[in-house]
Design a protein around this motif. Sequence first.
Motif, short mmCIF file in Angstrom:
data_model
loop_
_atom_site.label_atom_id
_atom_site.label_comp_id
_atom_site.label_asym_id
_atom_site.label_seq_id
_atom_site.Cartn_x
_atom_site.Cartn_y
_atom_site.Cartn_z
N GLU A 45 113.28 44.09 -26.72
CA GLU A 45 113.10 43.92 -28.33
C GLU A 45 113.48 44.92 -29.08
N LYS B 229 109.28 45.40 -22.22
CA LYS B 229 107.93 44.75 -21.88
C LYS B 229 108.08 43.57 -20.64
N TYR C 73 122.87 44.49 -33.94
CA TYR C 73 121.38 44.11 -33.74
C TYR C 73 120.57 44.35 -35.06
N PHE D 195 114.75 50.31 -28.84
CA PHE D 195 114.45 49.03 -27.92
C PHE D 195 113.22 49.24 -27.30
N GLU D 196 112.28 48.03 -27.34
CA GLU D 196 110.98 48.30 -26.40
C GLU D 196 111.11 47.16 -25.26
N TYR E 143 116.54 38.85 -23.19
CA TYR E 143 115.78 38.27 -22.18
C TYR E 143 116.31 38.64 -20.63
N ILE F 146 113.48 47.23 -32.16
CA ILE F 146 112.25 47.80 -32.97
C ILE F 146 112.96 48.20 -34.21
N ILE G 284 111.32 41.50 -21.57
CA ILE G 284 111.91 41.16 -22.80
C ILE G 284 112.24 42.57 -23.29
N THR H 280 119.51 35.03 -25.20
CA THR H 280 119.93 36.15 -25.74
C THR H 280 121.03 35.94 -26.56
N GLY I 120 113.84 42.99 -34.50
CA GLY I 120 113.32 41.57 -33.69
C GLY I 120 114.32 40.99 -32.80
N ASP I 121 115.55 41.23 -32.70
CA ASP I 121 116.53 40.71 -31.84
C ASP I 121 115.92 40.92 -30.28
N LYS I 122 116.17 40.00 -29.42
CA LYS I 122 115.63 40.03 -28.27
C LYS I 122 116.67 39.81 -27.17
#
Length: 86
Positions: A7, A83, A16, A80-81, A23, A9, A5, A34, A19-21
């Motif tokens: 996300e 994970k 964007y 973006f993060e 996938y 930040i 994912i 997405t 909280g938008d993601k």
Amino acid sequence: MENVIIEVIESKCSHYKAGDKIYIKDALIDMDKTENVCIMALQSFFPFIFATRKGVTPEQMGFGERLLVQCPDYCAPVVFEIKKII
């Protein structure tokens, strides 16, 4: 499965909001979950998707505890993060 994912930040971009993601399911973008994938932003996280999918940690990649990347569009930066989803 090897799911990731990505996300948002923080964002100063109209495409964007925090909280938008995005996938990633195996090697594909899951477009059912997405909303947007900007090709400029894709450049920032693309190199890290495969490593994250395979379980390489942010620390092993030279990051701290979190894998944070920024879109190369300096006029409207997005952070973006990345994970792995377990």
